[in-house]
Design a protein around this motif. Structure first.
Motif, mmCIF file in Angstrom:
data_model
loop_
_atom_site.group_PDB
_atom_site.id
_atom_site.type_symbol
_atom_site.label_atom_id
_atom_site.label_comp_id
_atom_site.label_asym_id
_atom_site.label_seq_id
_atom_site.Cartn_x
_atom_site.Cartn_y
_atom_site.Cartn_z
ATOM 1 N N PHE A 1 1.525 -0.871 -2.425
ATOM 2 C CA PHE A 1 2.507 -0.744 -1.348
ATOM 3 C C PHE A 1 3.501 0.384 -1.619
ATOM 4 C CE2 PHE A 1 0.881 -5.001 -0.663
ATOM 5 C CZ PHE A 1 0.839 -5.108 0.712
ATOM 6 N N LYS A 2 3.498 0.913 -2.854
ATOM 7 C CA LYS A 2 4.388 2.018 -3.203
ATOM 8 C C LYS A 2 3.758 3.377 -2.941
ATOM 9 C CE LYS A 2 6.522 -0.705 -6.924
ATOM 10 N NZ LYS A 2 6.798 -0.770 -8.383
ATOM 11 N N ILE A 3 2.497 3.393 -2.563
ATOM 12 C CA ILE A 3 1.831 4.657 -2.250
ATOM 13 C C ILE A 3 2.527 5.298 -1.042
ATOM 14 C CG2 ILE A 3 -0.328 5.726 -1.475
ATOM 15 C CD1 ILE A 3 -1.782 3.367 -2.832
ATOM 16 N N PRO A 4 2.900 6.587 -1.118
ATOM 17 C CA PRO A 4 3.560 7.224 0.026
ATOM 18 C C PRO A 4 2.739 7.077 1.308
ATOM 19 C CG PRO A 4 3.691 8.641 -1.900
ATOM 20 C CD PRO A 4 2.789 7.494 -2.274
ATOM 21 N N LEU A 5 3.423 6.690 2.380
ATOM 22 C CA LEU A 5 2.817 6.501 3.697
ATOM 23 C C LEU A 5 1.711 5.443 3.672
ATOM 24 C CD1 LEU A 5 2.609 10.220 4.918
ATOM 25 C CD2 LEU A 5 4.447 8.578 5.262
ATOM 26 N N PHE A 6 1.915 4.423 2.851
ATOM 27 C CA PHE A 6 0.908 3.371 2.714
ATOM 28 C C PHE A 6 0.634 2.694 4.057
ATOM 29 C CE2 PHE A 6 -0.203 -1.114 2.108
ATOM 30 C CZ PHE A 6 -1.342 -0.983 1.325
ATOM 31 N N ASP A 7 -0.643 2.409 4.268
ATOM 32 C CA ASP A 7 -1.058 1.654 5.445
ATOM 33 C C ASP A 7 -2.129 0.657 5.016
ATOM 34 O OD1 ASP A 7 -1.189 1.502 8.605
ATOM 35 O OD2 ASP A 7 -3.256 1.549 7.883
ATOM 36 N N TRP A 8 -1.905 -0.623 5.292
ATOM 37 C CA TRP A 8 -2.800 -1.676 4.824
ATOM 38 C C TRP A 8 -4.230 -1.509 5.343
ATOM 39 C CZ3 TRP A 8 -2.855 -5.539 1.321
ATOM 40 C CH2 TRP A 8 -3.827 -6.540 1.452
ATOM 41 N N LYS A 9 -4.375 -1.202 6.624
ATOM 42 C CA LYS A 9 -5.723 -1.091 7.195
ATOM 43 C C LYS A 9 -6.513 0.039 6.540
ATOM 44 C CE LYS A 9 -5.135 -3.107 11.805
ATOM 45 N NZ LYS A 9 -5.208 -2.853 13.270
#
Length: 309
Positions: free
Chosen positions: A96-104
């Motif tokens: 969740f800390k990845i820049p511009l994270f998106d779950w899908k």
């Protein structure tokens, strides 16, 4: 929408809770409950999520388990597996800390593992950064540029060929093993720069090539502009049929899938020496790369992945 359980409500949960709530707001996931060892006489609900003991997990239906603790991750993961949870359904909370994270976008890489072909350690660094299993044999290997292009253009042929020894490694002479695959005009070489001996390198190669997802391959290439034949290499690179990207230090290549990262100039101007920090080194630095690239968009073949121009 994926149903998720969060394991851990401590400090590291607090560091990612906003990102989790944002994914909920986007409609990407639903949190069923939080697993915590804190006695329920203190609290039974946190941020609107029910708090349960791990013993209650078997009573809940969910798609993924998110572990928030980095220090105790392996211990909790092993405990979850003993409770019957599939390892492939366990997610590290740090994603969740990845820049511009998106779950899908991230879960698409979990459901269908991506096999990253890379001409250097870039693929291994990226797998580590994304907390994804190595689904590629191209880990800790360096290649002659022309040989790597051949490999990526006909990867299924090379994966079927036996790996043979070109040179044995010898630690006392600071020599790493070199392997070869293919024959005739198709023979190529690879440098196992992190292996002590050929036997170790071959064991890893043979094991990892069995993990390749032939339906989802991504090719990465780095090319310095000082090479006299760089135009030929770029043309050959663009013949590769898989989704791909080439990081080219010359800039302005005017070729699809070939990019230059202008932030590199800023990085050098902070006092770094060009002769000690090459463009390819900068590309391998995930901290800097992710300031230029939306990595989840890139790996999911979306066009608007470039952050800095």
């Amino acid at each position: 929408m994926d149903k998720c359980i969060i394991w851990g409500a401590g400090r590291e949960y607090e560091n990612i809770v906003n990102q989790i709530l944002f994914e909920i707001e986007k409609g990407n996931l639903e949190v069923i409950a939080i697993v915590s060892d804190i006695d329920h006489k203190y609290f039974y609900n946190k941020d609107g999520f029910s708090v349960v003991k791990k013993e209650k997990l078997h009573e809940l239906e969910f798609d993924y388990l998110i572990i928030t603790s980095t220090k105790c991750y392996t211990e909790i993961e092993n405990e979850a597996i003993l409770l019957g949870i599939n390892k492939n359904k366990i997610i590290h909370g740090n994603v969740f800390k990845i820049p511009l994270f998106d779950w899908k976008r991230y879960i698409s890489l979990v459901k269908s593992p991506i096999s990253i072909l890379s001409d250097d350690c870039w693929g291994g660094y990226l797998y580590h950064k994304l907390y994804l299993p190595f689904s590629s044999p191209c880990i800790n290997i360096s290649w002659p540029k022309e040989d790597y292009i051949k490999f990526a253009q006909d990867v299924f042929y090379y994966l079927e060929q036996p790996l043979e020894m070109e040179r044995e490694g010898e630690l006392r002479k600071n020599l790493y093993p070199i392997g070869r695959i293919g024959s005739g005009d198709k023979k190529i070489h690879m440098d196992f720069v992190h292996a002590a001996c050929f036997q170790d390198a071959k064991k890893l190669w043979d094991r990892r090539k069995e993990r390749v997802n032939r339906d989802r391959i991504f090719v990465k290439f780095s090319l310095p502009a000082y090479l006299e034949n760089y135009k030929v290499l770029l043309r050959e690179f663009n013949k590769i049929l898989f989704p791909k990207i080439a990081f080219f230090s010359g800039g302005g290549a005017e070729l699809e899938n070939v990019i230059y990262l202008p932030r590199f100039e800023w990085y050098v101007n902070q006092g770094e020496r060009v002769d000690t920090v090459m463009f390819s080194d900068y590309v391998r630095n995930m901290e800097y790369l992710l300031k230029d690239i939306d990595i989840l968009k890139l790996l999911n073949h979306e066009e608007d992945y470039i952050r800095s121009k």
